[in-house]
Design a protein around this motif. Structure first.
Motif, short mmCIF file in Angstrom:
data_model
loop_
_atom_site.label_atom_id
_atom_site.label_comp_id
_atom_site.label_asym_id
_atom_site.label_seq_id
_atom_site.Cartn_x
_atom_site.Cartn_y
_atom_site.Cartn_z
N ASP A 28 0.82 -1.22 0.00
CA ASP A 28 0.00 0.00 0.00
C ASP A 28 0.85 1.27 0.00
O ASP A 28 0.36 2.35 0.30
CB ASP A 28 -0.96 -0.01 1.21
CG ASP A 28 -0.21 -0.11 2.53
OD1 ASP A 28 0.94 -0.59 2.55
OD2 ASP A 28 -0.78 0.30 3.56
N LYS A 33 -11.36 -3.63 -6.09
CA LYS A 33 -10.36 -3.50 -7.17
C LYS A 33 -9.21 -4.46 -6.92
O LYS A 33 -8.68 -5.11 -7.84
CB LYS A 33 -9.89 -2.04 -7.20
CG LYS A 33 -8.63 -1.78 -8.04
CD LYS A 33 -8.95 -1.69 -9.52
CE LYS A 33 -7.82 -1.13 -10.35
NZ LYS A 33 -6.73 -2.05 -10.61
N LEU A 34 -8.81 -4.58 -5.66
CA LEU A 34 -7.72 -5.48 -5.30
C LEU A 34 -8.08 -6.94 -5.62
O LEU A 34 -7.25 -7.69 -6.15
CB LEU A 34 -7.39 -5.32 -3.81
CG LEU A 34 -6.21 -6.09 -3.25
CD1 LEU A 34 -4.96 -5.90 -4.08
CD2 LEU A 34 -5.95 -5.67 -1.81
N ARG A 79 -2.73 -1.89 7.47
CA ARG A 79 -4.12 -1.48 7.25
C ARG A 79 -5.06 -2.54 7.79
O ARG A 79 -4.73 -3.72 7.80
CB ARG A 79 -4.40 -1.30 5.75
CG ARG A 79 -3.59 -0.19 5.18
CD ARG A 79 -4.09 0.34 3.87
NE ARG A 79 -3.22 1.46 3.53
CZ ARG A 79 -3.40 2.69 3.96
NH1 ARG A 79 -4.44 2.99 4.70
NH2 ARG A 79 -2.56 3.65 3.64
N SER A 113 -1.63 -1.26 -4.08
CA SER A 113 -3.01 -0.91 -3.72
C SER A 113 -2.94 0.35 -2.87
O SER A 113 -2.94 0.30 -1.64
CB SER A 113 -3.65 -2.06 -2.95
OG SER A 113 -4.96 -1.73 -2.57
N PRO A 152 -3.98 3.84 -1.18
CA PRO A 152 -5.20 4.54 -0.76
C PRO A 152 -5.34 5.86 -1.52
O PRO A 152 -4.35 6.55 -1.77
CB PRO A 152 -4.97 4.80 0.73
CG PRO A 152 -3.52 4.64 0.97
CD PRO A 152 -2.96 3.78 -0.12
N LYS A 153 -6.56 6.14 -1.94
CA LYS A 153 -6.81 7.40 -2.66
C LYS A 153 -7.92 8.14 -1.95
O LYS A 153 -8.90 7.53 -1.51
CB LYS A 153 -7.22 7.11 -4.10
CG LYS A 153 -6.10 6.57 -4.96
CD LYS A 153 -6.50 6.61 -6.43
CE LYS A 153 -5.43 6.04 -7.32
NZ LYS A 153 -5.40 4.58 -7.35
N ARG A 174 -11.72 0.00 -2.86
CA ARG A 174 -10.30 -0.33 -3.00
C ARG A 174 -10.08 -1.84 -2.93
O ARG A 174 -9.33 -2.42 -3.71
CB ARG A 174 -9.50 0.39 -1.90
CG ARG A 174 -8.04 0.49 -2.21
CD ARG A 174 -7.36 1.52 -1.29
NE ARG A 174 -6.13 0.95 -0.82
CZ ARG A 174 -5.92 0.43 0.38
NH1 ARG A 174 -6.88 0.46 1.27
NH2 ARG A 174 -4.77 -0.08 0.70
N GLU A 175 -10.76 -2.49 -1.99
CA GLU A 175 -10.61 -3.95 -1.85
C GLU A 175 -11.26 -4.70 -3.01
O GLU A 175 -10.76 -5.75 -3.41
CB GLU A 175 -11.17 -4.40 -0.50
CG GLU A 175 -10.29 -3.98 0.67
CD GLU A 175 -10.67 -4.64 2.00
OE1 GLU A 175 -11.75 -5.27 2.08
OE2 GLU A 175 -9.88 -4.53 2.94
N VAL A 196 -11.86 7.44 -2.15
CA VAL A 196 -12.14 6.05 -2.55
C VAL A 196 -12.29 5.22 -1.29
O VAL A 196 -11.38 5.16 -0.46
CB VAL A 196 -11.00 5.48 -3.44
CG1 VAL A 196 -11.26 4.02 -3.78
CG2 VAL A 196 -10.86 6.31 -4.71
N SER A 197 -13.42 4.58 -1.12
CA SER A 197 -13.70 3.83 0.10
C SER A 197 -12.86 2.55 0.16
O SER A 197 -12.39 2.05 -0.86
CB SER A 197 -15.18 3.47 0.17
OG SER A 197 -15.47 2.46 -0.80
N LYS A 198 -12.73 2.02 1.37
CA LYS A 198 -12.02 0.76 1.56
C LYS A 198 -12.68 -0.35 0.74
O LYS A 198 -12.01 -1.17 0.13
CB LYS A 198 -12.01 0.39 3.05
CG LYS A 198 -11.22 -0.90 3.34
CD LYS A 198 -11.41 -1.38 4.77
CE LYS A 198 -10.77 -0.50 5.79
NZ LYS A 198 -9.31 -0.66 5.89
#
Length: 196
Positions: free
Chosen positions: A42, A76-77, A96, A62, A64-65, A73-74, A68-70
Motif C-alpha cells: 500500500d 479493485k484489489l 491497514r 493498492s 489509498p486514494k 479499493r478492496e 475512494v472507500s475501503k
C-alpha cells in the motif's frame, strides 16, 4: 499427476506488506510448500518492493486514494488478484485493517503476525507499547484476521524475554528474530494441516 492439478493443490499465497519486508523475505527464503505468487503493498516507495523485485515476485500496488472507500479499493484489489488464483493471504507488516470485502472473499484464509503477545498491546506500535509498559515478557503472535484490530483467533505465540539491559532497539531485534523463524514455521504447519 499433471501440472494443472498440482497447481490447484498447491496453496497460492499473496503476501501483504507495508514497509521493510523482512517477514516477506523470511517467508520467501523458507521454501514453503506453497507458491508466493504476488506481493500486495500500500506504499509506492518502501524496501519490500525491492525485495519482491530481487525474488522476481510480481507486485500489486493498492494505494489509498482520497475519496475512494475501503470497499471499492478492496474490490479493485480482488480483481487485480484474480489472475494469480490466490488461495490465501499472509499479512507481513501490513499496516491497514482488512475490510469485509477481503474477509468475505478469503474466510479464515487470512493470517497475520503481530509483535506482541495478544491480546496485550494490539495495534500499530506493539513493540513500543510493551516496552513503555515495562513488561518483562512480550513476544510474537500469529493469528487469523477478523474485522477488528489484532482480535482474531490466535494460532501460535512465542514469548520474548526483556532483560534489564534491553533498549527498545535491542528488544525489537529480539522480536524480529523470533518473527522470522516462527512465521514460516507456522505457515508451513497450516499448509500441512490443509488450513491454508
Amino acid at each position: 499427476m499433471n501440472s494443472q492439478s498440482s497447481i490447484k493443490n498447491e496453496p497460492r499465497i499473496a503476501v501483504f506488506a507495508s514497509g521493510n519486508g523482512t517477514n516477506f523475505e523470511a517467508l520467501i527464503n523458507a521454501d514453503l510448500p506453497a507458491k508466493i505468487c504476488v506481493l500486495v503493498c500500500d506504499h509506492a516507495d518502501v524496501p519490500v518492493l525491492q525485495r519482491a523485485k530481487k525474488h522476481q515476485v510480481p507486485v500489486i500496488l493498492s494505494l489509498p486514494k482520497k475519496g475512494v472507500s475501503k470497499a471499492i479499493r478492496e474490490q479493485k484489489l480482488l480483481q487485480d488478484l484474480a489472475p494469480y488464483h490466490v488461495t490465501d493471504l499472509v499479512l507481513a507488516g501490513y499496516m491497514r485493517i482488512v475490510g469485509p470485502t477481503l474477509l468475505n472473499a478469503f474466510p479464515r484464509r487470512i493470517v497475520n503476525i503481530h509483535p506482541a503477545l495478544l491480546p496485550s498491546f494490539p495495534g500499530r506500535h506493539g513493540i513500543e507499547d510493551a516496552y513503555q509498559a515495562g513488561v518483562k515478557v512480550t513476544g510474537v503472535t500469529i493469528h487469523y484476521v477478523d474485522g477488528g484490530v489484532d482480535t482474531g483467533e490466535v494460532i501460535a505465540q512465542e514469548a520474548v524475554y526483556r532483560s534489564e539491559e534491553d533498549t527498545l532497539a535491542t528488544l525489537e531485534a529480539k522480536i524480529h528474530q523470533v518473527e522470522h523463524r516462527l512465521y514460516p514455521k507456522t505457515v508451513r504447519q497450516l499448509i500441512k494441516k490443509g488450513v491454508l
